[in-house]
Design a protein around this motif. Structure first.
Motif, PDB file in Angstrom:
ATOM      1  N   UNK A  19       0.824  -1.212   0.000  1.00 55.73           N
ATOM      2  CA  UNK A  19       0.000   0.000   0.000  1.00 55.73           C
ATOM      3  C   UNK A  19       0.860   1.265   0.000  1.00 55.73           C
ATOM      4  N   UNK A  20       0.230   2.418   0.127  1.00 52.71           N
ATOM      5  CA  UNK A  20       0.925   3.697   0.037  1.00 52.71           C
ATOM      6  C   UNK A  20       1.156   4.351   1.385  1.00 52.71           C
ATOM      7  N   UNK A  21       1.260   5.666   1.379  1.00 56.13           N
ATOM      8  CA  UNK A  21       1.646   6.424   2.562  1.00 56.13           C
ATOM      9  C   UNK A  21       0.583   6.379   3.655  1.00 56.13           C
ATOM     10  N   UNK A  22       1.030   6.452   4.893  1.00 51.58           N
ATOM     11  CA  UNK A  22       0.135   6.557   6.044  1.00 51.58           C
ATOM     12  C   UNK A  22      -0.040   8.025   6.444  1.00 51.58           C
ATOM     13  N   UNK A  23       1.063   8.780   6.474  1.00 49.79           N
ATOM     14  CA  UNK A  23       1.009  10.155   6.968  1.00 49.79           C
ATOM     15  C   UNK A  23       0.061  11.048   6.196  1.00 49.79           C
ATOM     16  N   UNK A  24       0.125  10.969   4.860  1.00 49.71           N
ATOM     17  CA  UNK A  24      -0.745  11.835   4.056  1.00 49.71           C
ATOM     18  C   UNK A  24      -2.212  11.472   4.260  1.00 49.71           C
ATOM     19  N   UNK A  25      -2.484  10.197   4.471  1.00 45.81           N
ATOM     20  CA  UNK A  25      -3.865   9.789   4.707  1.00 45.81           C
ATOM     21  C   UNK A  25      -4.376  10.271   6.060  1.00 45.81           C
ATOM     22  N   UNK A  26      -3.505  10.271   7.049  1.00 46.72           N
ATOM     23  CA  UNK A  26      -3.899  10.821   8.351  1.00 46.72           C
ATOM     24  C   UNK A  26      -4.158  12.319   8.250  1.00 46.72           C
ATOM     25  N   UNK A  27      -3.328  13.017   7.478  1.00 51.90           N
ATOM     26  CA  UNK A  27      -3.542  14.460   7.301  1.00 51.90           C
ATOM     27  C   UNK A  27      -4.884  14.741   6.638  1.00 51.90           C
ATOM     28  N   UNK A  28      -5.243  13.925   5.659  1.00 45.93           N
ATOM     29  CA  UNK A  28      -6.519  14.119   4.981  1.00 45.93           C
ATOM     30  C   UNK A  28      -7.706  13.909   5.918  1.00 45.93           C
ATOM     31  N   UNK A  29      -7.489  13.102   6.950  1.00 42.83           N
ATOM     32  CA  UNK A  29      -8.578  12.785   7.880  1.00 42.83           C
ATOM     33  C   UNK A  29      -8.407  13.499   9.209  1.00 42.83           C
ATOM     34  N   UNK A  30      -7.626  14.567   9.220  1.00 41.15           N
ATOM     35  CA  UNK A  30      -7.324  15.268  10.473  1.00 41.15           C
ATOM     36  C   UNK A  30      -8.591  15.720  11.191  1.00 41.15           C
ATOM     37  N   UNK A  31      -9.616  16.124  10.423  1.00 42.84           N
ATOM     38  CA  UNK A  31     -10.841  16.620  11.049  1.00 42.84           C
ATOM     39  C   UNK A  31     -11.656  15.491  11.677  1.00 42.84           C
ATOM     40  N   UNK A  32     -11.304  14.245  11.359  1.00 44.18           N
ATOM     41  CA  UNK A  32     -12.016  13.101  11.929  1.00 44.18           C
ATOM     42  C   UNK A  32     -11.323  12.558  13.183  1.00 44.18           C
ATOM     43  N   UNK A  33     -10.172  13.127  13.506  1.00 42.83           N
ATOM     44  CA  UNK A  33      -9.416  12.689  14.685  1.00 42.83           C
ATOM     45  C   UNK A  33      -9.650  13.693  15.810  1.00 42.83           C
ATOM     46  N   UNK A  34     -10.422  13.352  16.825  1.00 44.69           N
ATOM     47  CA  UNK A  34     -10.679  14.297  17.912  1.00 44.69           C
ATOM     48  C   UNK A  34      -9.400  14.603  18.695  1.00 44.69           C
ATOM     49  N   UNK A  35      -9.328  15.802  19.235  1.00 40.23           N
ATOM     50  CA  UNK A  35      -8.136  16.205  19.996  1.00 40.23           C
ATOM     51  C   UNK A  35      -7.823  15.226  21.121  1.00 40.23           C
ATOM     52  N   UNK A  36      -8.877  14.683  21.726  1.00 38.76           N
ATOM     53  CA  UNK A  36      -8.667  13.783  22.860  1.00 38.76           C
ATOM     54  C   UNK A  36      -7.918  12.516  22.459  1.00 38.76           C
TER      55      UNK A  36
END
Length: 563
Positions: A19-36
């Motif tokens: 598969x491909x990159x993990x970091x860029x995918x996390x950045x794309x979903x940043x709004x779905x990751x709650x601060x907590x």
């Protein structure tokens, strides 16, 4: 059928896609990751395996939908010495296991007999290079072992040592993977992927040819490249590896060279261009695993799958002559023209100057002795620090750490004590040659040293000495050589190409009738050795033939004997 054989069968028909990159995918979903979910430790992505598994599942689902065969876990830095930087080193096992489990759950949803999917346990290099003294082998091994056990328990199928920058780090990780497999009774295959920087080598200075030499003795399913650059820059390194590596090769490159845009890394290569360049690697023998690294997305992987799924990889055809290596280059054991010249001044037994430096614990000073031998044309350096009244293991560790970093030649650790030898090997990133084994004390010490040679992937010098002493006649030399060969090859599984036999010689200048034909006995033994064992090498303490004679006479006798 074992998983290793299953993988080899698949790549005989088509490439396996990582598969491909993990970091860029996390950045794309940043709004779905709650601060907590970050627990105040933003940047520690491995935490999300526990605190936000639904986002991880979504990323894996996207890559599986794109057609990837091998899905990498979010465990790139999931070991104690990296997690310690966030104050959570004690959570290594927990995060590793959770990372594999969430990935396994998604892979199982897509798994079919026609298109199996596998969990690729991501094990990164961490933030410290052992060859530069940032961390000791033992600490690195312990941290990796905990991570590997967590990966196995979470359902991992394959270990991937990726983005490797230091061969000594790779050895510690390999040993941890092997130890975890033994502890859990599993046989997870191991893939290794190194990062070659724009300068043409790994961060520590190791090039493609040299890393192949270092890793050739190890039981890994593939060796390859990832990260660092885009696919355009990897062509020459893949070509080099294809020529010398006899196993499958992997390439999962970035989406081009990164650019800085507003303080963020931007990767300019689109899916079609990336897929075409990755596809071109299939022109090289052995390239069988393809995928993406930084900047690649499910779209890149989809394009790659569409491009290469109908192409059968070429079988590996690389071949390597028996060699040893430093961190920086390889040296063939059979030199053309012969012989292999072994520098022996870094030896506390034979060199008064070196011995005095060891006694004074002037480890930096010992470098000058080694560097002088480099200038004098040695091909490798024998290093022996053992001296009565001192802890040889401590001295060996200090000296080998320096020689590993600063000496461009392969090293030959030389010790009578097994623990001294082991401490030296824990400091050597290259492929050394151990000096030596024999049967003077029976098989126990030989077994211990052979086990180290097998574990650390070294070559080995074998002396024809048994419980009765040094072999004098050709017949005795061959009898002992036969016995040592059998133990090394058949008991310990050492490749014969990694054995160098010293058939030994005695002085012809003693006046003793018994030794008048010592030179002839040795020469005939060497001839018989190579006629019987075509793959082994030989070495000799040449000047022993003239011991006891005047210096002027020794020069001539040594020269004739060498010829």
């Amino acid at each position: 059928m074992s998983l290793k054989h299953t993988l080899l069968e698949i790549i005989s028909k088509r490439p396996l896609i990582i598969d491909g990159a993990m970091g860029t995918q996390l950045q794309e979903r940043a709004d779905k990751i709650p601060d907590i979910a970050w627990e105040g430790l933003e940047g520690c992505n491995e935490l999300l395996n526990v605190t936000c598994p639904e986002v991880m599942s979504d990323i894996f689902h996207a890559y599986l939908t794109a057609g990837a065969d091998l899905i990498t876990t979010n465990t790139f830095g999931s070991f104690s010495w990296v997690l310690d930087e966030y104050g959570i080193g004690h959570r290594s096992y927990e995060l590793s296991r959770a990372g594999a489990a969430v990935c396994k759950t998604e892979c199982d949803k897509f798994f079919t007999p026609e298109h199996p999917r596998f969990v690729l346990g991501s094990i990164g290099p961490g933030t410290k290079l052992p060859s530069l003294g940032h961390i000791h082998y033992d600490e690195m091994f312990t941290g990796y072992l905990e991570c590997c056990l967590g990966l196995i328990d979470g359902g991992c199928d394959i270990f991937l040592l990726e983005t490797c920058q230091d061969p000594l780090q790779i050895k510690a990780a390999l040993h941890a993977c092997e130890a975890a497999n033994r502890e859990r009774g599993t046989e997870l295959p191991i893939m290794v992927s190194v990062t070659i920087e724009l300068a043409g080598s790994m961060l520590i200075g190791t090039d493609a040819q040299t890393i192949a030499t270092i890793l050739e003795p190890f039981d890994i399913i593939s060796l390859g490249f990832n990260c660092g650059t885009g696919p355009e820059q990897y062509g020459k390194h893949v070509r080099t590896l294809s020529e010398v590596w006899a196993k499958p090769i992997s390439v999962h490159a970035n989406a081009g060279l990164p650019q800085n845009r507003g303080g963020y890394s931007y990767y300019p290569m689109g899916p079609d261009e990336f897929a075409q360049l990755q596809c071109d690697f299939l022109n090289y023998d052995g390239v069988s695993f393809l995928g993406g690294c930084c900047g690649t997305t499910p779209q890149h992987i989809r394009a790659l799958v569409d491009k290469v799924s109908s192409i059968a990889p070429k079988k590996p055809s690389g071949a390597m002559k028996p060699s040893i290596a430093s961190l920086f280059n390889s040296v063939e054991l059979i030199q053309q023209p012969a012989p292999l010249l072994i520098g022996e001044r870094s030896n506390s037994t034979g060199s008064k100057a070196f011995r005095e430096l060891i006694i004074a614990s002037d480890y930096e000073g010992t470098l000058s002795v080694g560097q002088a031998q480099v200038r004098d044309g040695a091909h490798c350096l024998d290093v022996n620090v053992e001296f009565a009244g001192r802890d040889g293991a401590v001295d060996m560790a200090h000296v080998m750490r320096l020689y590993n970093q600063k000496i461009p030649l392969p090293l030959m650790p030389d010790a009578t004590r097994v623990n001294t030898m082991e401490e030296g090997l824990k400091c050597i990133g290259g492929k050394p040659i151990i000096n030596s084994v024999n049967l003077e004390d029976g098989e126990e010490r030989l077994d211990a040293i052979c086990s180290l040679a097998k574990k650390f992937g070294t070559a080995l010098v074998c002396l024809v000495i048994d419980e009765k002493g040094m072999a004098k006649t050709t017949a005795d030399k061959m009898r002992i050589a036969d016995r040592i060969y059998d133990l090394c090859v058949n008991r310990h599984g050492i490749d014969p190409r990694n054995l160098m036999f010293d058939m030994l010689t005695f002085t012809v200048g003693s006046g003793d009738v018994e030794y008048r034909d010592a030179a002839i006995q040795t020469l005939e033994a060497i001839r018989q050795l190579h006629a019987k064992y075509l793959n082994v090498g030989s070495t000799l303490g040449l000047s022993n033939i003239s011991f006891g004679l005047s210096m002027n006479a020794r020069v001539f006798l040594n020269s004739v004997f060498l010829h």
